[in-house]
Design an enzyme around this catalytic site. Structure first.
Site, mmCIF file in Angstrom:
data_model
loop_
_atom_site.group_PDB
_atom_site.id
_atom_site.type_symbol
_atom_site.label_atom_id
_atom_site.label_comp_id
_atom_site.label_asym_id
_atom_site.label_seq_id
_atom_site.Cartn_x
_atom_site.Cartn_y
_atom_site.Cartn_z
ATOM 1 N N SER A 138 0.861 -1.184 0.000
ATOM 2 C CA SER A 138 0.000 0.000 0.000
ATOM 3 C C SER A 138 0.895 1.230 0.000
ATOM 4 O O SER A 138 2.040 1.159 0.465
ATOM 5 C CB SER A 138 -0.866 0.011 1.267
ATOM 6 O OG SER A 138 -1.510 1.262 1.423
ATOM 7 N N TYR A 151 -2.143 -0.751 10.412
ATOM 8 C CA TYR A 151 -2.111 -1.175 9.005
ATOM 9 C C TYR A 151 -0.812 -0.716 8.335
ATOM 10 O O TYR A 151 -0.139 -1.492 7.648
ATOM 11 C CB TYR A 151 -3.333 -0.574 8.312
ATOM 12 C CG TYR A 151 -3.470 -0.852 6.835
ATOM 13 C CD1 TYR A 151 -3.797 -2.126 6.378
ATOM 14 C CD2 TYR A 151 -3.314 0.165 5.897
ATOM 15 C CE1 TYR A 151 -3.954 -2.372 5.019
ATOM 16 C CE2 TYR A 151 -3.480 -0.075 4.545
ATOM 17 C CZ TYR A 151 -3.799 -1.344 4.111
ATOM 18 O OH TYR A 151 -3.951 -1.586 2.770
HETATM 19 N N1 NAP Z 1 -8.695 -0.684 -1.349
HETATM 20 C C1 NAP Z 1 -7.671 0.119 -1.162
HETATM 21 O O1 NAP Z 1 -7.826 1.363 -1.166
HETATM 22 C C2 NAP Z 1 -6.288 -0.439 -0.971
HETATM 23 C C3 NAP Z 1 -5.192 0.448 -1.025
HETATM 24 C C4 NAP Z 1 -3.922 -0.054 -0.825
HETATM 25 C C5 NAP Z 1 -3.737 -1.413 -0.627
HETATM 26 N N2 NAP Z 1 -4.792 -2.253 -0.582
HETATM 27 C C6 NAP Z 1 -4.540 -3.692 -0.361
HETATM 28 O O2 NAP Z 1 -5.255 -4.447 -1.313
HETATM 29 C C7 NAP Z 1 -5.437 -5.775 -0.825
HETATM 30 C C8 NAP Z 1 -6.875 -6.211 -1.098
HETATM 31 O O3 NAP Z 1 -7.764 -5.423 -0.315
HETATM 32 P P1 NAP Z 1 -9.127 -4.819 -0.911
HETATM 33 O O4 NAP Z 1 -8.961 -3.362 -0.998
HETATM 34 O O5 NAP Z 1 -9.567 -5.569 -2.118
HETATM 35 O O6 NAP Z 1 -10.119 -5.060 0.338
HETATM 36 P P2 NAP Z 1 -11.339 -6.056 0.578
HETATM 37 O O7 NAP Z 1 -12.406 -5.853 -0.422
HETATM 38 O O8 NAP Z 1 -11.669 -5.893 2.014
HETATM 39 O O9 NAP Z 1 -10.689 -7.493 0.325
HETATM 40 C C9 NAP Z 1 -9.787 -8.043 1.261
HETATM 41 C C10 NAP Z 1 -9.705 -9.542 1.062
HETATM 42 O O10 NAP Z 1 -8.781 -10.048 2.042
HETATM 43 C C11 NAP Z 1 -9.413 -11.118 2.731
HETATM 44 N N3 NAP Z 1 -8.890 -11.274 4.084
HETATM 45 C C12 NAP Z 1 -9.078 -10.474 5.170
HETATM 46 N N4 NAP Z 1 -8.485 -10.993 6.246
HETATM 47 C C13 NAP Z 1 -7.912 -12.153 5.845
HETATM 48 C C14 NAP Z 1 -7.183 -13.163 6.508
HETATM 49 N N5 NAP Z 1 -6.922 -13.117 7.825
HETATM 50 N N6 NAP Z 1 -6.751 -14.227 5.801
HETATM 51 C C15 NAP Z 1 -7.026 -14.327 4.478
HETATM 52 N N7 NAP Z 1 -7.719 -13.417 3.788
HETATM 53 C C16 NAP Z 1 -8.165 -12.340 4.474
HETATM 54 C C17 NAP Z 1 -10.889 -10.778 2.712
HETATM 55 O O11 NAP Z 1 -11.634 -11.947 2.952
HETATM 56 P P3 NAP Z 1 -13.051 -11.952 3.758
HETATM 57 O O12 NAP Z 1 -14.087 -11.476 2.786
HETATM 58 O O13 NAP Z 1 -13.227 -13.377 4.150
HETATM 59 O O14 NAP Z 1 -12.893 -11.023 4.935
HETATM 60 C C18 NAP Z 1 -11.024 -10.254 1.292
HETATM 61 O O15 NAP Z 1 -11.100 -11.326 0.379
HETATM 62 C C19 NAP Z 1 -5.035 -5.726 0.649
HETATM 63 O O16 NAP Z 1 -3.728 -6.278 0.812
HETATM 64 C C20 NAP Z 1 -5.019 -4.255 0.964
HETATM 65 O O17 NAP Z 1 -4.131 -3.955 2.032
HETATM 66 C C21 NAP Z 1 -6.077 -1.805 -0.751
#
Ligand code: NAP
Length: 280
Positions: A138, A151
């Site tokens: 991130s 985070y």
């Molecule tokens: N969205 C943003 O603005 C943003 C920005 C920078 C980086 N990121 C990164 O992008 C990645 C994906 O996040 P996203 O934005 O797509 O969010 P999201 O929609 O909340 O998706 C997160 C995913 O991670 C899973 N997860 C959560 N806790 C977990 C665990 N303990 N073990 C295995 N899986 C787990 C969730 O599963 P469940 O549905 O079962 O909870 C979900 O499938 C993350 O690494 C996040 O840090 C996101």
């Protein structure tokens, strides 16, 4: 379900929503054999309905990591072309309000679990002489923003660990890349709200007033901004990291992420931190 034995294979974690859900399907459409993970039975079923081989994985449960690797390798005959570590959550809250247990759990999910899975895959890639490992970090793993200490710490740790590993894998045929997105449409904020309410005693915090707009932000699904991009923007750089002859060490996604890195390079630290303090 039939699978092309000649397709390149990849593990994608956290594929129930957001970036992971999009990337798993986009990879499948691009001809990859995709092994994706989720936690709820209905999310696993939805992936399977789209032709993706889906498994349970919770990074906080080492047994589930071991079981995933065993199941995938038994299906591929012991090979794997790529790993995309993606599943994570964002624990919000001021650092002084963070119970140690909440910080530990954040690291189990966002850091130790990623290390465990990666360590189990590296020997496979070393034996076959090639592999791509991509981590979704991130912009908060590069610049600190208040209320996001847990985070940000997990992503800073990830950057440090995986950049060392990247250097150690030099010459092995295994490439390591970090994707550093800014705001992306997903369920990260919605999921983060649950973690905030569970772990932060915000009503009794000295930061109570400052938390109110933070809560509003989480309740509306994160920042509303024209700079927020869809998960396809992350897939664009993931595609490069997996296919390019020279994958990059870092991929910044969104204008805020690119700007953050630029300002970090250009500004004296005190000025940068003052500017960031006004942002959150
Ligand atoms: N969205 C943003 O603005 C943003 C920005 C920078 C980086 N990121 C990164 O992008 C990645 C994906 O996040 P996203 O934005 O797509 O969010 P999201 O929609 O909340 O998706 C997160 C995913 O991670 C899973 N997860 C959560 N806790 C977990 C665990 N303990 N073990 C295995 N899986 C787990 C969730 O599963 P469940 O549905 O079962 O909870 C979900 O499938 C993350 O690494 C996040 O840090 C996101």
């Amino acid at each position: 379900m039939s699978h092309n034995a000649f397709a390149r294979s990849i593990i994608v974690t956290g594929a129930s929503s957001g970036i992971g859900a999009h990337c798993a399907r986009a990879l499948r459409a691009d001809g990859w054999r995709v092994f994706a993970t989720a936690r709820k039975p209905q999310d696993i079923a939805a992936l399977e309905a789209d032709g993706i081989e889906a498994f349970y994985l919770d990074y906080r449960e080492p047994d589930s990591i071991a079981a995933l690797v065993e199941a995938v390798l038994s299906r591929t005959g012991g090979r794997l072309d790529a790993l995309y570590n993606n599943g994570a959550y964002a624990q919000a809250g001021a650092v002084e309000d963070l119970p140690v247990a909440a910080l530990r759990e954040q690291f189990e999910a966002n850091f130790f679990g990623w290390h465990d899975l990666t360590r189990r895959i590296v020997p496979v890639m070393r034996a076959q002489g090639h592999g791509r490992i991509v981590h979704c970090s991130s912009i908060l793993g590069l610049v600190p923003v208040k209320w996001r200490g847990a985070y940000a710490a997990s992503k800073y740790a990830l950057e440090g660990l995986m950049l060392c590993m990247r250097a150690e894998l030099d010459g092995s045929g295994i490439h390591v890349s970090l994707i550093e997105p800014g705001p992306i449409e997903s369920r990260l904020a919605e999921h983060g709200l649950g973690w905030f309410e569970k772990n932060i005693d915000w009503q009794n915090s000295v930061h109570r007033d400052a938390y109110l707009p933070q809560l509003g932000r989480l309740r509306q699904g994160g920042v509303k901004s024209r700079t927020k991009l869809g998960p396809d923007a992350v897939y664009g750089v993931l595609h490069h990291a997996l296919n390019s002859r020279r994958p990059r060490p870092h991929y910044r996604v969104t204008t805020p992420a690119k700007l953050g890195v630029l300002l970090k390079r250009m500004l004296p630290s005190a000025m940068l931190y003052r500017l960031l303090a006004g942002q959150a």
